[in-house]
Design a protein around this motif. Structure first.
Motif, PDB file in Angstrom:
ATOM      1  N   LEU A 181      93.506  -9.112  19.421  1.00 17.41           N
ATOM      2  CA  LEU A 181      92.450  -9.293  20.409  1.00 17.41           C
ATOM      3  C   LEU A 181      91.325  -8.304  20.158  1.00 17.41           C
ATOM      4  O   LEU A 181      90.148  -8.666  20.164  1.00 17.41           O
ATOM      5  N   CYS A 182      91.665  -7.064  19.913  1.00 23.34           N
ATOM      6  CA  CYS A 182      90.639  -6.045  19.648  1.00 23.34           C
ATOM      7  C   CYS A 182      89.855  -6.378  18.387  1.00 23.34           C
ATOM      8  O   CYS A 182      88.639  -6.218  18.341  1.00 23.34           O
ATOM      9  N   ARG A 183      90.543  -6.843  17.365  1.00 24.65           N
ATOM     10  CA  ARG A 183      89.866  -7.212  16.125  1.00 24.65           C
ATOM     11  C   ARG A 183      88.919  -8.382  16.377  1.00 24.65           C
ATOM     12  O   ARG A 183      87.781  -8.379  15.911  1.00 24.65           O
ATOM     13  N   ALA A 184      89.373  -9.365  17.139  1.00 26.57           N
ATOM     14  CA  ALA A 184      88.535 -10.528  17.440  1.00 26.57           C
ATOM     15  C   ALA A 184      87.298 -10.141  18.243  1.00 26.57           C
ATOM     16  O   ALA A 184      86.235 -10.737  18.086  1.00 26.57           O
ATOM     17  N   LEU A 185      87.434  -9.138  19.092  1.00 25.39           N
ATOM     18  CA  LEU A 185      86.313  -8.687  19.919  1.00 25.39           C
ATOM     19  C   LEU A 185      85.530  -7.551  19.252  1.00 25.39           C
ATOM     20  O   LEU A 185      84.618  -6.992  19.852  1.00 25.39           O
ATOM     21  N   ALA A 186      85.909  -7.205  18.004  1.00 24.55           N
ATOM     22  CA  ALA A 186      85.269  -6.117  17.255  1.00 24.55           C
ATOM     23  C   ALA A 186      85.366  -4.798  18.019  1.00 24.55           C
ATOM     24  O   ALA A 186      84.418  -4.033  18.097  1.00 24.55           O
ATOM     25  N   VAL A 187      86.536  -4.544  18.612  1.00 26.89           N
ATOM     26  CA  VAL A 187      86.784  -3.307  19.354  1.00 26.89           C
ATOM     27  C   VAL A 187      87.641  -2.402  18.486  1.00 26.89           C
ATOM     28  O   VAL A 187      88.596  -2.845  17.876  1.00 26.89           O
ATOM     29  N   GLY A 188      87.312  -1.162  18.443  1.00 24.18           N
ATOM     30  CA  GLY A 188      88.105  -0.209  17.667  1.00 24.18           C
ATOM     31  C   GLY A 188      87.216   0.880  17.141  1.00 24.18           C
ATOM     32  O   GLY A 188      86.344   1.374  17.835  1.00 24.18           O
ATOM     33  N   GLY A 189      87.411   1.234  15.876  1.00 24.58           N
ATOM     34  CA  GLY A 189      86.580   2.258  15.267  1.00 24.58           C
ATOM     35  C   GLY A 189      86.686   3.578  15.997  1.00 24.58           C
ATOM     36  O   GLY A 189      87.768   4.111  16.197  1.00 24.58           O
ATOM     37  N   VAL A 190      85.551   4.110  16.407  1.00 24.89           N
ATOM     38  CA  VAL A 190      85.479   5.412  17.052  1.00 24.89           C
ATOM     39  C   VAL A 190      86.329   5.454  18.318  1.00 24.89           C
ATOM     40  O   VAL A 190      86.944   6.465  18.631  1.00 24.89           O
ATOM     41  N   LYS A 191      86.384   4.354  19.059  1.00 25.92           N
ATOM     42  CA  LYS A 191      87.137   4.330  20.310  1.00 25.92           C
ATOM     43  C   LYS A 191      88.634   4.523  20.077  1.00 25.92           C
ATOM     44  O   LYS A 191      89.336   5.017  20.940  1.00 25.92           O
ATOM     45  N   GLY A 192      89.149   4.113  18.940  1.00 24.59           N
ATOM     46  CA  GLY A 192      90.569   4.245  18.647  1.00 24.59           C
ATOM     47  C   GLY A 192      91.032   5.678  18.497  1.00 24.59           C
ATOM     48  O   GLY A 192      92.221   5.969  18.602  1.00 24.59           O
ATOM     49  N   ASP A 193      90.090   6.601  18.280  1.00 27.16           N
ATOM     50  CA  ASP A 193      90.491   7.994  18.107  1.00 27.16           C
ATOM     51  C   ASP A 193      91.041   8.604  19.387  1.00 27.16           C
ATOM     52  O   ASP A 193      91.854   9.518  19.345  1.00 27.16           O
ATOM     53  N   VAL A 194      90.642   8.091  20.543  1.00 31.39           N
ATOM     54  CA  VAL A 194      91.185   8.603  21.807  1.00 31.39           C
ATOM     55  C   VAL A 194      92.661   8.231  21.925  1.00 31.39           C
ATOM     56  O   VAL A 194      93.508   9.080  22.205  1.00 31.39           O
ATOM     57  N   MET A 195      92.972   6.965  21.689  1.00 31.14           N
ATOM     58  CA  MET A 195      94.368   6.532  21.735  1.00 31.14           C
ATOM     59  C   MET A 195      95.197   7.303  20.715  1.00 31.14           C
ATOM     60  O   MET A 195      96.302   7.760  21.003  1.00 31.14           O
ATOM     61  N   SER A 196      94.652   7.484  19.525  1.00 30.77           N
ATOM     62  CA  SER A 196      95.362   8.246  18.499  1.00 30.77           C
ATOM     63  C   SER A 196      95.588   9.685  18.950  1.00 30.77           C
ATOM     64  O   SER A 196      96.657  10.253  18.719  1.00 30.77           O
ATOM     65  N   GLY A 197      94.598  10.276  19.608  1.00 30.18           N
ATOM     66  CA  GLY A 197      94.749  11.633  20.136  1.00 30.18           C
ATOM     67  C   GLY A 197      95.844  11.720  21.175  1.00 30.18           C
ATOM     68  O   GLY A 197      96.596  12.704  21.224  1.00 30.18           O
ATOM     69  N   TRP A 198      95.958  10.711  22.014  1.00 29.12           N
ATOM     70  CA  TRP A 198      97.048  10.688  23.003  1.00 29.12           C
ATOM     71  C   TRP A 198      98.392  10.626  22.298  1.00 29.12           C
ATOM     72  O   TRP A 198      99.327  11.338  22.665  1.00 29.12           O
ATOM     73  N   ARG A 234      99.216  11.513  19.236  1.00 30.27           N
ATOM     74  CA  ARG A 234      99.503  12.748  18.490  1.00 30.27           C
ATOM     75  C   ARG A 234      99.675  13.953  19.404  1.00 30.27           C
ATOM     76  O   ARG A 234     100.018  15.040  18.943  1.00 30.27           O
ATOM     77  N   GLY A 235      99.424  13.781  20.700  1.00 26.18           N
ATOM     78  CA  GLY A 235      99.563  14.883  21.645  1.00 26.18           C
ATOM     79  C   GLY A 235      98.379  15.835  21.654  1.00 26.18           C
ATOM     80  O   GLY A 235      98.470  16.937  22.201  1.00 26.18           O
ATOM     81  N   GLU A 236      97.271  15.440  21.072  1.00 30.43           N
ATOM     82  CA  GLU A 236      96.077  16.283  21.009  1.00 30.43           C
ATOM     83  C   GLU A 236      95.222  16.177  22.275  1.00 30.43           C
ATOM     84  O   GLU A 236      94.417  17.061  22.539  1.00 30.43           O
ATOM     85  N   LEU A 237      95.387  15.097  23.024  1.00 34.90           N
ATOM     86  CA  LEU A 237      94.618  14.861  24.251  1.00 34.90           C
ATOM     87  C   LEU A 237      95.567  14.534  25.395  1.00 34.90           C
ATOM     88  O   LEU A 237      96.585  13.871  25.195  1.00 34.90           O
ATOM     89  N   GLU A 238      95.226  14.991  26.583  1.00 37.47           N
ATOM     90  CA  GLU A 238      95.921  14.575  27.795  1.00 37.47           C
ATOM     91  C   GLU A 238      95.241  13.305  28.298  1.00 37.47           C
ATOM     92  O   GLU A 238      94.021  13.163  28.183  1.00 37.47           O
ATOM     93  N   VAL A 239      95.990  12.400  28.866  1.00 30.65           N
ATOM     94  CA  VAL A 239      95.407  11.189  29.445  1.00 30.65           C
ATOM     95  C   VAL A 239      94.683  11.583  30.727  1.00 30.65           C
ATOM     96  O   VAL A 239      95.268  12.213  31.610  1.00 30.65           O
ATOM     97  N   SER A 240      93.409  11.229  30.811  1.00 28.04           N
ATOM     98  CA  SER A 240      92.610  11.527  31.999  1.00 28.04           C
ATOM     99  C   SER A 240      91.620  10.396  32.232  1.00 28.04           C
ATOM    100  O   SER A 240      91.419   9.543  31.359  1.00 28.04           O
ATOM    101  N   ARG A 241      90.993  10.396  33.406  1.00 28.69           N
ATOM    102  CA  ARG A 241      89.976   9.379  33.696  1.00 28.69           C
ATOM    103  C   ARG A 241      88.856   9.424  32.673  1.00 28.69           C
ATOM    104  O   ARG A 241      88.399   8.389  32.202  1.00 28.69           O
ATOM    105  N   ASP A 242      88.404  10.635  32.350  1.00 26.15           N
ATOM    106  CA  ASP A 242      87.269  10.773  31.435  1.00 26.15           C
ATOM    107  C   ASP A 242      87.572  10.214  30.055  1.00 26.15           C
ATOM    108  O   ASP A 242      86.783   9.450  29.507  1.00 26.15           O
ATOM    109  N   ASN A 243      88.743  10.610  29.480  1.00 19.51           N
ATOM    110  CA  ASN A 243      88.978  10.095  28.139  1.00 19.51           C
ATOM    111  C   ASN A 243      89.457   8.644  28.146  1.00 19.51           C
ATOM    112  O   ASN A 243      89.271   7.937  27.168  1.00 19.51           O
TER     113      ASN A 243
END
Length: 167
Positions: free
Chosen positions: A3-20, A22-31
């Motif tokens: 679905l993300c590929r079909a909607l051209a979603v990803g790239g830079v935005k995927g780094d937040v999920m990856s950070g979660w 890998r434990g580099e980011l806490e899940v918050s409203r902002d991120n």
């Protein structure tokens, strides 16, 4: 991911999920907000992780259950409706999502393979959601016809005792 590929979603935005993951980011409203891509005024899509390995960690590793629950907890505060496309995958993370769901929508078709998969899925899903009142079926109109719903119900109802609601 499809679905993300079909909607051209990803790239830079995927780094937040990856950070979660890998434990580099806490899940918050902002991120969470920074990880979403607006598809329309009322619809946003959460980009998948950057790598296939991180996708596997999220879906298959038991730590993924806790992460998914954290994302869901924040998303429920900020969004009225949350739809998760599990792409037919069964894992600890999808199990956690199904347990937490208000409604489990299952896309079905009338093929023999589809019916066999649905039968096995229902054995798993009923144990997780504890009530068939939270399960609803949606016929894939691309591969099925409305006439098939009665046939599918006749095949599965004797074994699963779902009643009329899901159909």
């Amino acid at each position: 991911r499809d679905l993300c590929r079909a909607l051209a979603v990803g790239g830079v935005k995927g780094d937040v999920m990856s950070g979660w993951i890998r434990g580099e980011l806490e899940v918050s409203r902002d991120n969470l907000d920074s990880a979403l891509t607006l598809v329309s005024e009322d619809v946003a899509v959460l980009a998948p992780p950057e790598t296939l390995g991180e996708c596997m960690d999220l879906v298959c590793h038991t730590d993924g259950m806790n992460l998914v629950q954290s994302i869901l907890d924040v998303a429920r505060v900020t969004h009225d409706v949350i739809i998760v496309d599990a792409a037919g995958r069964i894992s600890p993370a999808t199990g956690a999502l199904m347990r937490a769901a208000d409604e489990v929508l299952v896309v079905i078709d009338e093929t023999i393979l589809g019916l066999t998969a649905l039968d096995l899925f229902l054995n798993y899903a009923k144990a997780l959601v504890h009530s068939s009142d939270r399960i609803t079926f949606l016929l894939n109109n691309y591969t099925g016809t409305q006439l098939a719903v009665g046939q599918i119900e006749a095949e599965l109802e004797p074994a699963h005792h779902l009643g009329d609601r899901p159909w």
